[in-house]
Write a protein that holds these residues in place. Sequence first.
Motif, PDB file in Angstrom:
ATOM      1  N   UNK A  85       0.823  -1.215   0.000  1.00 31.06           N
ATOM      2  CA  UNK A  85       0.000   0.000   0.000  1.00 31.06           C
ATOM      3  C   UNK A  85       0.855   1.262   0.000  1.00 31.06           C
ATOM      4  N   UNK A  86       0.541   2.208  -0.920  1.00 31.12           N
ATOM      5  CA  UNK A  86       1.164   3.530  -0.822  1.00 31.12           C
ATOM      6  C   UNK A  86       0.415   4.367   0.208  1.00 31.12           C
ATOM      7  N   UNK A  87       1.100   5.287   0.875  1.00 32.23           N
ATOM      8  CA  UNK A  87       0.422   6.168   1.820  1.00 32.23           C
ATOM      9  C   UNK A  87       1.345   7.320   2.195  1.00 32.23           C
ATOM     10  N   UNK A  88       0.747   8.399   2.693  1.00 32.86           N
ATOM     11  CA  UNK A  88       1.512   9.524   3.199  1.00 32.86           C
ATOM     12  C   UNK A  88       2.478  10.112   2.190  1.00 32.86           C
ATOM     13  N   UNK A  89       2.035  10.345   0.949  1.00 29.98           N
ATOM     14  CA  UNK A  89       2.834  10.905  -0.158  1.00 29.98           C
ATOM     15  C   UNK A  89       3.856   9.900  -0.706  1.00 29.98           C
ATOM     16  N   UNK A  90       3.936   8.671  -0.161  1.00 33.73           N
ATOM     17  CA  UNK A  90       4.992   7.716  -0.509  1.00 33.73           C
ATOM     18  C   UNK A  90       4.448   6.597  -1.395  1.00 33.73           C
ATOM     19  N   UNK A  91       5.173   6.280  -2.467  1.00 34.75           N
ATOM     20  CA  UNK A  91       4.759   5.221  -3.391  1.00 34.75           C
ATOM     21  C   UNK A  91       5.588   3.953  -3.202  1.00 34.75           C
ATOM     22  N   UNK A  92       6.921   4.053  -3.298  1.00 33.78           N
ATOM     23  CA  UNK A  92       7.829   2.952  -2.994  1.00 33.78           C
ATOM     24  C   UNK A  92       8.647   3.333  -1.765  1.00 33.78           C
ATOM     25  N   UNK A  93       9.021   2.334  -0.958  1.00 33.78           N
ATOM     26  CA  UNK A  93       9.850   2.619   0.220  1.00 33.78           C
ATOM     27  C   UNK A  93      11.313   2.625  -0.207  1.00 33.78           C
ATOM     28  N   UNK A  94      11.805   3.789  -0.577  1.00 38.66           N
ATOM     29  CA  UNK A  94      13.137   3.926  -1.168  1.00 38.66           C
ATOM     30  C   UNK A  94      14.250   3.414  -0.256  1.00 38.66           C
ATOM     31  N   UNK A  95      14.209   3.789   1.012  1.00 42.28           N
ATOM     32  CA  UNK A  95      15.259   3.398   1.956  1.00 42.28           C
ATOM     33  C   UNK A  95      15.260   1.892   2.183  1.00 42.28           C
ATOM     34  N   UNK A  96      14.085   1.298   2.360  1.00 46.06           N
ATOM     35  CA  UNK A  96      14.006  -0.148   2.590  1.00 46.06           C
ATOM     36  C   UNK A  96      14.506  -0.925   1.376  1.00 46.06           C
ATOM     37  N   UNK A  97      14.169  -0.448   0.172  1.00 47.55           N
ATOM     38  CA  UNK A  97      14.639  -1.104  -1.055  1.00 47.55           C
ATOM     39  C   UNK A  97      16.160  -1.049  -1.128  1.00 47.55           C
ATOM     40  N   UNK A  98      16.748   0.109  -0.842  1.00 46.51           N
ATOM     41  CA  UNK A  98      18.199   0.278  -0.918  1.00 46.51           C
ATOM     42  C   UNK A  98      18.915  -0.584   0.121  1.00 46.51           C
ATOM     43  N   UNK A  99      18.408  -0.604   1.352  1.00 49.45           N
ATOM     44  CA  UNK A  99      19.047  -1.393   2.406  1.00 49.45           C
ATOM     45  C   UNK A  99      18.988  -2.886   2.089  1.00 49.45           C
ATOM     46  N   UNK A 100      17.833  -3.351   1.628  1.00 50.72           N
ATOM     47  CA  UNK A 100      17.685  -4.769   1.289  1.00 50.72           C
ATOM     48  C   UNK A 100      18.578  -5.146   0.114  1.00 50.72           C
ATOM     49  N   UNK A 101      18.748  -4.223  -0.827  1.00 48.32           N
ATOM     50  CA  UNK A 101      19.633  -4.474  -1.972  1.00 48.32           C
ATOM     51  C   UNK A 101      21.058  -4.767  -1.499  1.00 48.32           C
ATOM     52  N   UNK A 102      21.563  -3.970  -0.569  1.00 50.32           N
ATOM     53  CA  UNK A 102      22.915  -4.192  -0.061  1.00 50.32           C
ATOM     54  C   UNK A 102      23.027  -5.533   0.661  1.00 50.32           C
ATOM     55  N   UNK A 103      22.042  -5.868   1.467  1.00 48.56           N
ATOM     56  CA  UNK A 103      22.100  -7.079   2.272  1.00 48.56           C
ATOM     57  C   UNK A 103      21.915  -8.346   1.448  1.00 48.56           C
TER      58      UNK A 103
END
Length: 740
Positions: free
Chosen positions: A153-171
Amino acid sequence: MMESGKDNGTKLTGQRRVGLLYDERMCKHENLHDGYHPETPNRIRSIWNKLQSTGITQRCVILDAKEAEDKHILSVHSKKHVNFIKKISSESDSRRLKTASKFDSIYFNEGSSEAAYLAAGSAIEVVERVASREFNSAFAIVRPPGHHAERDEPMGFCLFNNVAIAATYLLEERPELGIKKILIVDWDIHHGNGTQKMFWNDSRVLFFSVHRHEFGSFYPASDDGFYTMVGEGAGAGYNINVPWENGRCGDADYFAVWDHILLPVAKEFNPDMIIVSAGFDAAIGDPLGGCRVSPFGYSVLLKKLMNFAEGRIALILEGGYNLDSIAKSTHACVEVLLEDEPIVGSSEAYPFESTWRVIQAVRQELSCFWPTLANELPQKLISQIAPPPHTLISSSDSETEDDKGRQNSDLAELLQDVIKPLSELKVDAVAMATGNAKMARLMAHFFPSEDSDDDTTATPSVEPMPDAVGEGIRQVIDEGDEQPQPSAEALLQNLAVDEAGQGQGVGFEDDPELTIVTNPKKRKTTPGSSKTLTVMEKNFDAGYFIDSQLLLGTEEFFREEDLAAQVRWTYRSLLRAAAIVRKMELVLAQSQLAEGKLRASQKDISKLKAQEELLKARLAEEEKKAEESATKINYLVDRDLSLSSQLNSAQGRATVAEAKVKELEEKLAEVTKSAEAAKQEALALKKKNKEIVRDARGVVKATEERIKAQVFLLAPDLDTSMIGAFKMIQDGKIVDILRQ
């Protein structure tokens, strides 16, 4: 286009290597139906313009934005959500508008999909560059923001969770970079609910969020941001929430949280990299945040974080809606990233009492996970507090000494505003304005000037008398206001609301002449005969609208013998008006709180309904599975019966076969016995045969001996034939013949 990896002609020796990422394409995401929407493209434009105007972009490496790949977004979002965001911009405007209305604080347009993919991809780009040590640090100036976006779900002006995507990419995708532990610091004024949920059970990520919460009434208006939400399973203790109880928190409050919660835990966690959800809506002047963090404050917070992870920090923009504040705050942070030097400046303010209360509660909650938080803070430290934050809407109608002190302070300021213009009036100007010579004489008599004598009939002075007027009014107030003032509750109890609209008022016990009415147009008193405070009842956010006019008499009001009483009444009226306004603020605050709770309840009801639908779907699925299982069971029962029948039949055949085997065994035994008898008989015959052969051999030998003897005896007379026979005997052939 930006020049990826180039230094813009400026040497970066002698300073840290910092990457900056900005792309105008992210400005295509815009609310075309609300020109005043706070999440506007000008947010990132103002930041970029500020950095360019100060020349700071020339000291950084400018990076290209890249769209994220679906496989990386799918690491934290569902396939349904990814497909939805990918296709939403291709829908018609009316359909997008209708779809957006189903979500919480979301809008879409033709540029939304591209901007969302660019924001997520840009976050990946900067964290990867920093993790690989190509840069010491980096800042991604992106939009739309991301920390509210949840898995589905998008909410609060946010569509994708940019920080979570980036952190998971590194891990998950780049283990060779050696990033095994990540600290995510979310200093946006709103709770990062989406990021929290995505790492709820993950001990590789320490998520820290400091935000306005106000017991669940501040956006996103849930209990997710409370300090008791610490994670579960492997992630227990790795989720830290610092929930402000009020607005107007500033540098000192944030510094205290850093020093007594975040930094001790970060030292123990020892992250390999830090990602900051850099929302600047806690900054001074932000229309949504209502807090007071300065650019200096943000620079100090960032500088403190640079002592960890070898300074490997990536900042990814989140919120911030005051264009000037967000630009200055971002600029201050980039300066810190570039210059590895101590920050010049200081803050002499103290945290609020509520800040220390929250810090202590958080430390106690997390002490079982982080021993460094187990010690209690010194009383001397937590006793250093700032005055409570002043707000227009009070959360309590308590009449404590502090409340009275603040009320008296506010009234003193108000009285100064009243006294100042009065003190600057000239007596003759008053007379000219009113056309009342008696009034001028009274003013000159009651507030004599330095030039006047004791004769009250003398011509009034035309010089200003600020000191005399001010002191005179204060003296009247001090002498005539010794009795205690009624509380706000008492004032409201005395307020009569004429439902019939007749305008009848009710007086106050301490001043019967003061009348409060609900309809000034129908009041029964005449303008010059009494003092009337009008209150116009209007339905306005569950409160009342106070008409600020004090309808005073004209000439009769300023009778010489009543002037002191009139001044005292005016002062008491101001107190009453302030009390009424305070009560109205309380009603409005309670209404807003109730409205917030109602919204939260409605959201909870919606969630419960969604859960109910989900449970129904699961129940139907389980029933279907149960039906399939029953069918399988029936089939297995029938098969078992068939197998039992076959087994019985096989057992019968086995019995018959066993009987036959037994019979054959008996016959075999008889045959074996007969064979043994035949064998014995054969042995006997063989023995007998041997005896016969032996006897025959004996006879042959005896015959041979006799023949030999006779041959020798007859040798002289034997002819040739006989000699041949003799040779045969010599050769033994005769023996063979005899044997035959």
